[in-house]
Motif scaffolding. Structure first.
Motif, PDB file in Angstrom:
ATOM      1  N   SER A 125      43.979  38.735  14.433  1.00 57.07           N
ATOM      2  CA  SER A 125      44.679  37.255  14.270  1.00 57.07           C
ATOM      3  C   SER A 125      44.000  36.677  15.903  1.00 57.07           C
ATOM      4  O   SER A 125      43.712  35.182  16.210  1.00 57.07           O
ATOM      5  N   VAL A 126      44.376  37.466  16.903  1.00 57.22           N
ATOM      6  CA  VAL A 126      43.988  36.964  18.271  1.00 57.22           C
ATOM      7  C   VAL A 126      43.172  36.918  18.374  1.00 57.22           C
ATOM      8  O   VAL A 126      41.968  35.650  18.876  1.00 57.22           O
ATOM      9  N   VAL A 127      41.495  37.919  18.599  1.00 57.09           N
ATOM     10  CA  VAL A 127      40.513  37.632  18.378  1.00 57.09           C
ATOM     11  C   VAL A 127      39.642  37.272  17.665  1.00 57.09           C
ATOM     12  O   VAL A 127      38.640  36.231  18.492  1.00 57.09           O
ATOM     13  N   HIS A 128      39.716  37.410  16.571  1.00 53.36           N
ATOM     14  CA  HIS A 128      38.936  36.015  15.620  1.00 53.36           C
ATOM     15  C   HIS A 128      38.796  34.278  15.720  1.00 53.36           C
ATOM     16  O   HIS A 128      38.448  33.959  15.923  1.00 53.36           O
ATOM     17  N   GLY A 129      40.558  33.826  16.481  1.00 53.78           N
ATOM     18  CA  GLY A 129      40.960  32.946  16.386  1.00 53.78           C
ATOM     19  C   GLY A 129      39.545  32.793  17.471  1.00 53.78           C
ATOM     20  O   GLY A 129      38.878  31.714  18.136  1.00 53.78           O
ATOM     21  N   TRP A 130      39.813  33.586  18.502  1.00 49.73           N
ATOM     22  CA  TRP A 130      39.253  33.538  20.295  1.00 49.73           C
ATOM     23  C   TRP A 130      37.888  33.155  20.057  1.00 49.73           C
ATOM     24  O   TRP A 130      37.175  32.265  20.222  1.00 49.73           O
ATOM     25  N   LEU A 131      37.503  34.359  19.050  1.00 48.79           N
ATOM     26  CA  LEU A 131      35.248  34.434  19.007  1.00 48.79           C
ATOM     27  C   LEU A 131      34.786  32.706  18.168  1.00 48.79           C
ATOM     28  O   LEU A 131      34.123  31.879  18.442  1.00 48.79           O
ATOM     29  N   ALA A 132      36.547  32.207  17.021  1.00 47.73           N
ATOM     30  CA  ALA A 132      35.510  31.175  16.256  1.00 47.73           C
ATOM     31  C   ALA A 132      35.736  29.714  16.895  1.00 47.73           C
ATOM     32  O   ALA A 132      35.649  28.834  16.826  1.00 47.73           O
ATOM     33  N   ASP A 133      36.959  29.603  17.843  1.00 44.48           N
ATOM     34  CA  ASP A 133      37.283  28.590  19.042  1.00 44.48           C
ATOM     35  C   ASP A 133      35.641  28.199  19.838  1.00 44.48           C
ATOM     36  O   ASP A 133      35.627  28.428  20.411  1.00 44.48           O
ATOM     37  N   PRO A 134      35.552  26.478  19.160  1.00 43.11           N
ATOM     38  CA  PRO A 134      33.982  26.295  19.620  1.00 43.11           C
ATOM     39  C   PRO A 134      34.064  26.027  21.465  1.00 43.11           C
ATOM     40  O   PRO A 134      33.422  25.788  22.187  1.00 43.11           O
ATOM     41  N   ASP A 135      35.686  25.706  21.608  1.00 41.34           N
ATOM     42  CA  ASP A 135      36.416  25.116  23.448  1.00 41.34           C
ATOM     43  C   ASP A 135      37.217  26.563  23.162  1.00 41.34           C
ATOM     44  O   ASP A 135      37.856  26.265  23.594  1.00 41.34           O
ATOM     45  N   PRO A 136      36.494  27.756  23.218  1.00 42.28           N
ATOM     46  CA  PRO A 136      38.023  29.042  23.608  1.00 42.28           C
ATOM     47  C   PRO A 136      38.709  28.776  24.960  1.00 42.28           C
ATOM     48  O   PRO A 136      37.769  28.159  26.387  1.00 42.28           O
ATOM     49  N   PRO A 137      39.745  29.071  24.919  1.00 40.85           N
ATOM     50  CA  PRO A 137      40.272  29.018  26.779  1.00 40.85           C
ATOM     51  C   PRO A 137      39.622  30.290  27.152  1.00 40.85           C
ATOM     52  O   PRO A 137      38.916  31.094  26.462  1.00 40.85           O
ATOM     53  N   ASP A 138      39.743  30.774  28.149  1.00 40.57           N
ATOM     54  CA  ASP A 138      39.627  31.560  29.503  1.00 40.57           C
ATOM     55  C   ASP A 138      40.152  32.775  29.061  1.00 40.57           C
ATOM     56  O   ASP A 138      41.129  32.663  28.267  1.00 40.57           O
ATOM     57  N   THR A 139      38.925  34.087  28.829  1.00 38.47           N
ATOM     58  CA  THR A 139      39.799  34.995  28.730  1.00 38.47           C
ATOM     59  C   THR A 139      40.831  35.951  29.695  1.00 38.47           C
ATOM     60  O   THR A 139      41.259  36.227  28.462  1.00 38.47           O
TER      61      THR A 139
END
Length: 460
Positions: free
Chosen positions: A428-442
């Motif tokens: 849930s966390v990782v896929h949402g992050w990878l798919a976000d075109p404007d992801p939050p910082d790591t």
């Protein structure tokens, strides 16, 4: 189906059963021994079914015949079906073929039977594989077939980019070395070569277990491990950031095929065979399938750069089985040295070291070595001619080297009774992050992942 003569030949080649006393016959009722399993990657009436046939022709099998019941759906759906059936106290399954990551969960819930002292430690079983069948010092299953991440690649593409396909990917190559090769492939593509090529590599990054595997491989390669052997969470946000940075470096759009974030095994394999990518992270069964789409010189296989995750399935005896004594004998038969050798010849990764090192038995449903007959034998699973590259012992050509090496050095996913919650939280966390075109910082993602994993691995 095999004819009677062929099955008798298979019996002679692949039988032998296990040794040691069965459990006390307090649960030795009559009736079929039902083996519940996911689909056999060698096809309908494939090697697993043939080994069941062989058991049914033994003296024990004639008294206590077995039947293979293949469950539909992917791994997550199969796990839910098995959990639901066993938690209800149903005795419909006697032997359950479990993903190695499920053993702690099923054992902790009392759904499968501890097999010690009837099952002793076997030095022939590859140590990393044997560990998947144990939990808290007890043996709960017998390793049936293993699995490990591998790197498939296009030698024809590498040659076009100026690399010697016999020397690259080099043994022990790091991910940075693979990226260097991808950048050169991109340059050659930009100059008009490799017309079907799009990006350097692909994998299974959809929001399912494939993403968990890829994430654990990236984390382990960066030195990040999430649990101790007892399943207790050991990471922190700083470590998670290190692992996420490694994953992002791999899965970023600069190197990864568009669409990888929605790819499962079949789609990623199709992208590779269509020539859209030069490198593919996949499982051993792809070795059997690739010759159906690509010719000699168009594909090869090597160990993954960095760490590879161990997969595979183990045979456990249902705690509700009224035939537990006979179910264990069947599980021993299906995992003995001769059966494991047959599994390897059919395209599975065997769990026993002897399958890779000693002369194998002849298995009638597995194609003979090249040159041993005018044409290859038809596959029992598809009726098509098997073209999987084989050595002179009828094993897959890469088995004794690349595959065995990868298995012996593979890392495990977290061993925890809360694996279902863990993998869902991570996906849930990782896929949402990878798919976000404007992801939050790591750092922010690492803190969110830390909270999610801490809760999941504590059973909350």
């Amino acid at each position: 189906m095999l004819g009677a003569g062929a099955v008798l030949g298979l019996l002679a080649a692949c039988s032998g059963g296990g040794s040691g006393a069965a459990p006390r016959p307090t649960s030795s009722g009559d009736g079929e021994i039902i083996v519940a399993s996911g689909l056999d990657v060698t096809g309908s009436d494939g090697v697993r079914q043939q080994l069941i046939h062989a058991w049914n022709l033994t003296a024990e099998g004639r008294k206590h015949p077995a039947r293979l019941l293949e469950l539909p759906g992917g791994a997550d759906e199969q796990r839910s079906q098995l959990l639901g059936a066993l938690q209800s106290g149903s005795s419909q399954y006697d032997v359950v073929n479990l993903d190695g990551t499920w053993i702690p969960e099923f054992a902790e819930a009392g759904l499968i039977t501890p097999l010690d002292p009837q099952v002793k430690a076997d030095p022939d079983v590859i140590p990393s594989v044997a560990a998947t069948a144990r939990w808290k010092g007890h043996t709960y299953a017998l390793p049936f077939n293993s699995d490990v991440g591998l790197l498939y690649y296009r030698p024809d593409y590498l040659k076009a980019a100026g690399f010697d396909p016999d020397s690259y990917p080099a043994a022990g190559m790091k991910w940075s070395g693979l990226q260097t090769m991808i950048r050169q492939l991109d340059t050659v593509h930009a100059e008009g070569a490799l017309p079907g090529y799009q990006r350097g590599w692909t994998s299974q990054l959809a929001a399912y277990e494939g993403l968990t595997v890829n994430t654990i491989e990236a984390f382990a390669s960066a030195g990040v491990h999430l649990t101790d052997p007892d399943g207790h969470y050991t990471a922190d946000p700083a470590q998670l950031k290190t692992g996420l940075d490694e994953l992002r470096d791999r899965a970023g759009s600069e190197y990864t095929l568009r669409g990888a974030l929605s790819s499962y095994e079949a789609q990623s394999l199709s992208d590779f065979t269509a020539g859209r990518t030069a490198f593919l992270r996949h499982w051993p069964y792809a070795y059997r399938l690739l010759p159906q789409s690509l010719g000699a010189g168009q594909w090869a296989v090597a160990p993954l750069p960095g760490d590879a995750v161990l997969g595979g399935q183990d045979l456990a005896v249902s705690a509700a089985s009224p035939r537990a004594a006979y179910a264990l004998e069947l599980a021993k038969f299906l995992t003995d040295p001769k059966s494991e050798s047959c599994l390897l010849q059919a395209g599975f990764a065997a769990t026993r070291d002897s399958a890779y090192r000693t002369p194998p038995p002849a298995c009638p449903y597995v194609s003979p070595p090249a040159g041993s007959s005018p044409s290859a034998s038809p596959s029992a699973s598809s009726g098509e001619t098997s073209t999987m590259p084989r050595d002179g012992q009828n094993r897959p050509l890469y088995a004794s080297g690349t595959l065995r090496t990868a298995l012996t050095s593979a890392v495990q996913r977290p061993r925890t009774p809360y694996y279902g919650a863990f993998t869902q939280a991570l996906q849930s966390v990782v896929h949402g992050w990878l798919a976000d075109p404007d992801p939050p910082d790591t750092d922010q993602v690492a803190r969110r992942l830390d909270t999610a994993l801490r809760r999941a691995l504590a059973g909350r």
